[in-house]
Design a protein around this motif. Structure first.
Motif, PDB file in Angstrom:
ATOM      1  N   ARG A 184       0.837  -1.213   0.000  1.00 31.27           N
ATOM      2  CA  ARG A 184       0.000   0.000   0.000  1.00 31.27           C
ATOM      3  C   ARG A 184       0.866   1.255   0.000  1.00 31.27           C
ATOM      4  NH1 ARG A 184      -2.943  -3.130   3.785  1.00 31.27           N
ATOM      5  NH2 ARG A 184      -2.098  -1.925   5.527  1.00 31.27           N
ATOM      6  N   HIS A 187       2.078   1.855  -3.550  1.00 28.08           N
ATOM      7  CA  HIS A 187       0.960   2.288  -4.384  1.00 28.08           C
ATOM      8  C   HIS A 187       0.634   3.758  -4.139  1.00 28.08           C
ATOM      9  CE1 HIS A 187      -3.287   2.829  -5.532  1.00 28.08           C
ATOM     10  NE2 HIS A 187      -3.006   1.973  -6.498  1.00 28.08           N
ATOM     11  N   PRO A 200      -6.011   0.737  -5.096  1.00 25.76           N
ATOM     12  CA  PRO A 200      -4.985   0.286  -4.150  1.00 25.76           C
ATOM     13  C   PRO A 200      -5.142  -1.189  -3.810  1.00 25.76           C
ATOM     14  CG  PRO A 200      -6.616   1.662  -3.050  1.00 25.76           C
ATOM     15  CD  PRO A 200      -6.901   1.761  -4.514  1.00 25.76           C
ATOM     16  N   ASP A 203      -7.128  -5.015   1.320  1.00 23.32           N
ATOM     17  CA  ASP A 203      -6.745  -5.559   2.626  1.00 23.32           C
ATOM     18  C   ASP A 203      -7.193  -7.017   2.703  1.00 23.32           C
ATOM     19  OD1 ASP A 203      -5.589  -3.237   3.608  1.00 23.32           O
ATOM     20  OD2 ASP A 203      -7.512  -2.443   4.307  1.00 23.32           O
TER      21      ASP A 203
END
Length: 296
Positions: A184, A187, A200, A203
């Motif tokens: 992340r 990104h 992105p 999770d």
């Protein structure tokens, strides 16, 4: 249009700490689908135990043949954990990696690394020499990343020691949650720099290691790691620790810090000078033997 992404590096980029069925996944694999709204062709060339020279001689030619738009170059940790460590040599190898990639039109992704002595909670005479080496590598990578317009993640600044969940059981590699955080982070930096990235990284559910994970790792992997480092790093590190202890007793340890900082600044100045073109080391030359045993 297909976007190509090549990952060069060691066990961190290989994905150690983020296990999946059949091997490792890791931050680069998590980042890859998010690099573009278009299809992404991802190749992970990273290998556990790789040194900077291994990336230059073994991984770089394959990466250049792929003509990637992006290439991860996260390296240096293993170099600091070798008795043969030489900051000048390692710095020139990293410079040659970044120079070759940017000359081919590739955007490098780089990162500075956390101090292994701090992660392992080593005593000061052992930890300080390792920290000094890591500071030198990180300073060089910072400067070279700026020089070559790389996308640089301040990985060393993440709260590794404060958030144990970010570390795997070996305390040297990111956990699954740590790898997601790195993905992340890259990104977000790419998006901020205006690269046409996709959504992105998602999770993913992660499970923290159970209470017996540390014992299991030591039984299956840790003993081998300790044995490998005992024959390579430990003798040299003990010699450095003896010198460090003497300086600590005399209250003169800052002299070593100042000497390291001056040497690092001189290396950076040479490698980032306007006319500086670090040559590619001759693969047929006889360097110190590369140790490709896993660090973790």
């Amino acid at each position: 249009m297909t976007v190509r992404f090549a990952a060069l590096g060691d066990s961190l980029t290989e994905g150690v700490g983020d296990p999946v069925t059949g091997g490792w996944r890791g931050w680069a694999a998590l980042l890859a689908p998010s690099l573009s709204p278009d299809p992404v062709d991802f190749r992970n060339l990273a290998r556990s135990g790789a040194l900077s020279r291994d990336l230059l001689v073994s991984q770089l030619p394959t990466a250049l043949a792929l003509r990637p738009q992006y290439a991860a170059v996260v390296v240096g940790g293993n170099d600091t954990l070798r008795a043969s460590f030489d900051l000048e040599r390692t710095s020139r190898q990293v410079a040659a990696l970044l120079s070759s990639l940017t000359a081919a039109g590739t955007v490098p992704l780089t990162a500075c690394l956390p101090d292994p002595g701090r992660l392992l909670r080593l005593p000061a005479p052992l930890a300080r020499p390792l920290a000094r080496r890591m500071r030198g590598i990180n300073a060089v990578v910072h400067a070279l990343s700026e020089h070559h317009h790389a996308v640089h993640l301040h990985l060393a600044d993440l709260p590794w020691t404060r958030q144990r969940a970010l570390l795997s059981v070996d305390r040297l590699h990111p956990s699954a949650a740590g790898h997601q955080l790195i993905a992340r982070g890259f990104h977000a930096l790419l998006a901020e720099a205006g690269h046409p990235v996709g959504p992105p990284p998602v999770d993913l559910p992660v499970r923290a290691p159970g209470p017996g994970a540390n014992l299991w790792w030591m039984a299956t992997q840790g003993t081998r790691w300790v044995a490998a480092r005992s024959t390579d790093l430990l003798p040299g590190l003990l010699a450095l620790a003896t010198i460090e202890a003497r300086h600590l007793l005399r209250g003169s340890s800052r002299r070593l810090d100042h000497a390291e900082a001056a040497a690092t600044a001189a290396i950076i100045s040479r490698l980032t000078a306007p006319s500086s073109k670090p040559p590619l080391p001759d693969p047929l030359a006889t360097p110190p033997a590369a140790d490709t045993r896993p660090t973790g």
